[in-house]
Design an enzyme around this catalytic site. Structure first.
Site, mmCIF file in Angstrom:
data_model
loop_
_atom_site.group_PDB
_atom_site.id
_atom_site.type_symbol
_atom_site.label_atom_id
_atom_site.label_comp_id
_atom_site.label_asym_id
_atom_site.label_seq_id
_atom_site.Cartn_x
_atom_site.Cartn_y
_atom_site.Cartn_z
ATOM 1 N N ARG A 156 -10.579 -0.955 14.477
ATOM 2 C CA ARG A 156 -10.384 -0.372 13.211
ATOM 3 C C ARG A 156 -11.520 -1.131 12.133
ATOM 4 O O ARG A 156 -12.687 -1.311 12.544
ATOM 5 C CB ARG A 156 -9.358 -0.127 12.618
ATOM 6 C CG ARG A 156 -8.853 0.683 11.538
ATOM 7 C CD ARG A 156 -7.373 0.950 11.283
ATOM 8 N NE ARG A 156 -6.780 -0.334 10.659
ATOM 9 C CZ ARG A 156 -5.463 -0.400 10.209
ATOM 10 N NH1 ARG A 156 -4.588 0.728 10.377
ATOM 11 N NH2 ARG A 156 -5.260 -1.442 9.702
ATOM 12 N N LYS A 214 0.690 -1.264 -0.170
ATOM 13 C CA LYS A 214 0.109 -0.037 -0.044
ATOM 14 C C LYS A 214 0.766 1.256 -0.097
ATOM 15 O O LYS A 214 2.029 1.268 0.059
ATOM 16 C CB LYS A 214 -0.843 -0.037 1.092
ATOM 17 C CG LYS A 214 -0.239 0.031 2.641
ATOM 18 C CD LYS A 214 -1.144 -0.454 3.637
ATOM 19 C CE LYS A 214 -0.448 -0.339 4.966
ATOM 20 N NZ LYS A 214 -0.980 -1.294 6.061
ATOM 21 N N MET A 232 12.139 24.038 3.100
ATOM 22 C CA MET A 232 11.346 23.558 2.082
ATOM 23 C C MET A 232 12.106 22.255 1.173
ATOM 24 O O MET A 232 11.736 21.155 0.930
ATOM 25 C CB MET A 232 10.519 24.256 1.298
ATOM 26 C CG MET A 232 9.446 23.465 0.568
ATOM 27 S SD MET A 232 8.434 24.767 -0.380
ATOM 28 C CE MET A 232 7.411 25.389 0.855
ATOM 29 N N TYR A 253 15.916 29.336 9.165
ATOM 30 C CA TYR A 253 14.715 29.968 9.545
ATOM 31 C C TYR A 253 14.789 29.851 11.113
ATOM 32 O O TYR A 253 14.931 29.067 11.668
ATOM 33 C CB TYR A 253 13.422 29.274 9.217
ATOM 34 C CG TYR A 253 13.376 29.503 7.589
ATOM 35 C CD1 TYR A 253 12.885 30.881 7.093
ATOM 36 C CD2 TYR A 253 13.310 28.702 6.789
ATOM 37 C CE1 TYR A 253 12.709 31.309 5.939
ATOM 38 C CE2 TYR A 253 13.002 28.667 5.387
ATOM 39 C CZ TYR A 253 12.983 29.971 4.982
ATOM 40 O OH TYR A 253 12.434 30.210 3.579
HETATM 41 C C1 LIG Z 1 -0.143 -2.329 6.529
HETATM 42 C C2 LIG Z 1 -0.741 -3.471 6.877
HETATM 43 C C3 LIG Z 1 0.022 -4.567 7.151
HETATM 44 C C4 LIG Z 1 1.629 -4.449 7.060
HETATM 45 O O1 LIG Z 1 2.275 -3.948 8.103
HETATM 46 P P1 LIG Z 1 3.967 -3.955 8.315
HETATM 47 O O2 LIG Z 1 4.079 -3.431 9.863
HETATM 48 O O3 LIG Z 1 4.318 -3.010 7.296
HETATM 49 O O4 LIG Z 1 4.122 -5.353 8.043
HETATM 50 C C5 LIG Z 1 -0.413 -5.723 7.498
HETATM 51 N N1 LIG Z 1 -1.765 -5.998 7.794
HETATM 52 C C6 LIG Z 1 -2.530 -4.771 7.483
HETATM 53 C C7 LIG Z 1 -4.183 -4.753 7.573
HETATM 54 C C8 LIG Z 1 -2.104 -3.643 7.025
HETATM 55 O O5 LIG Z 1 -2.840 -2.403 7.180
#
Ligand SMILES: *Cc1c(COP(=O)(O)O)cnc(C)c1O
Length: 372
Positions: free
Chosen positions: A136, A39, A313, A265
């Site tokens: 979640r 992802k 930046m 800055y």
């Molecule tokens: C992102 C995610 C993972 C992977 O997590 P890592 O810590 O990067 O291995 C596994 N399961 C779900 C549902 C996730 O959203």
């Protein structure tokens, strides 16, 4: 492509990535498999990394959304694509059409998929998600009933897996074990054990630390990059996982400032002596958090040099008074190796008070990526 013209860039080691995939797969083969969690543009590394993982033989990929799943398909990544983050009912049409495997948290989602399957005259594979304590996505164990399960087993729906997700696998073994027991109890309660389903609960943290939680499928993201999810690098070292990611920029200008001179800055740094300063071509627009202002070291010519002043930046300043041979155009390493020295993403995460995942996502802003 060479990095000659880039101001800042990410290097991705194919060799180390392939090595890590082999190490991780060996831990579960042939009983189980690895799902590459790709992802957020493969944790900021770019979609080409997913194609490369596929070329290494990974056949299962996890993404957050339908949009990301479609991106993988456009990149010609073959295999099973799991939509881990759930979906909106209006997305069911595309999911069924493309044959993605959605993770389902509610009856409404099941119904949307079933309707679409009937309409398109296609069977619809899906996974069921149980919320054992993450709060979640997923359905609470107590909210499942016979009605829910008669929907689960209604054609053209085809249940191919059951999963849960851990909230604290990187730092709370007790809670993680408790969630795992709840997951097992759920599988038992609904006679889901021993079917030819994919069972999965482990993210990288659980996979590395709790071998008994390595099931028929394992969702691995950060560990693919040779990175420890909690900053404790012992477990990645002991398994021989290797860092994949390097971030580099360049010295754009060298100058000598007198004592008592403000840098950057807000004047958050004031020289205490004659200071040789290098202006470097990386800033928060390219992913370097402002939280690193006066709070990080980079590598130049194999030596550590502190960041001084506030991160701008597109630029940041470093103190190179102790490195005689620095020249304009020199490569500056923010993450990875230069000579004997190495900066690990776990160190960046600790300094910024965050986790390696967020550091990677932030460097996803870099435009140039090189496979080496
Ligand atoms: C992102 C995610 C993972 C992977 O997590 P890592 O810590 O990067 O291995 C596994 N399961 C779900 C549902 C996730 O959203």
């Amino acid at each position: 492509m060479e990095h000659g013209d880039f101001h800042c860039w990410m290097e991705i080691s194919r060799k180390n990535l392939a090595h890590n995939v082999a190490v991780l797969r060996r831990l579960v083969y042939p009983r189980g498999d690895i799902m590459g969690v790709v992802k957020a543009n493969v944790y900021g590394h770019g979609i080409d990394v997913a194609s490369y993982l596929a070329s290494l033989g990974l056949r299962k990929f996890g993404v957050a959304s339908l949009e990301e799943a479609l991106e993988l398909r456009r990149a010609s990544v073959r295999g099973d694509i799991y939509i881990l983050g759930g979906f909106f009912p209006y997305e069911a049409e595309a999911i069924v059409k493309e044959g993605f495997i959605p993770v389902v948290s509610s009856l409404e989602e099941l119904e949307a998929l079933r309707k679409e399957g009937l309409k398109q005259e296609k069977s619809v594979r899906f996974h069921l998600k149980v919320d054992t304590g993450m709060g979640r996505m997923g359905c609470l164990p107590r909210d499942f009933d016979d009605g829910f399960f008669s929907a689960v087993f209604s054609p053209p729906l085809v249940l191919t897996g059951v999963m849960t997700h851990f909230a604290s696998a990187e730092n709370d073994p007790e809670y993680t074990e408790w969630q795992f027991r709840k997951f097992c109890a759920f599988l038992k309660r609904w006679s889901l054990f021993g079917k030819s389903l994919e069972y999965h609960c482990a993210n990288s943290a659980a996979f590395l630390s709790f071998p008994h939680m390595r099931l028929t499928l394992n969702r691995i993201g950060i560990a693919l990059f040779g990175v420890s999810p909690n900053g404790d690098t012992q477990v990645v070292h002991s398994l021989g996982l290797r860092p994949v990611t390097t971030i580099r920029a360049r010295v754009k200008l060298l100058k000598v400032l007198p004592p008592g001179f403000r840098v950057g800055y807000g004047g958050t740094f004031i020289t205490s002596r004659r200071t040789k300063v290098a202006v470097v071509t990386l800033g928060y627009a390219q992913g370097l958090f402002r939280a690193f202002s006066n709070n990080f070291e980079v590598l130049v010519r194999g030596k550590r040099a502190p960041l001084i002043g506030t991160v701008s930046m597109d630029q940041v300043m470093i103190d190179v008074s102790h490195i005689d041979e620095v020249r304009q155009g020199d490569v500056v390493t923010f993450l990875g190796k230069d000579g004997e020295e190495e900066i690990r993403v776990e160190e960046l995460a600790r300094r910024a008070g965050t986790i390696p995942h967020e550091i990677f996502c932030s460097f996803g802003k870099l435009k140039h990526r090189l496979f080496i």
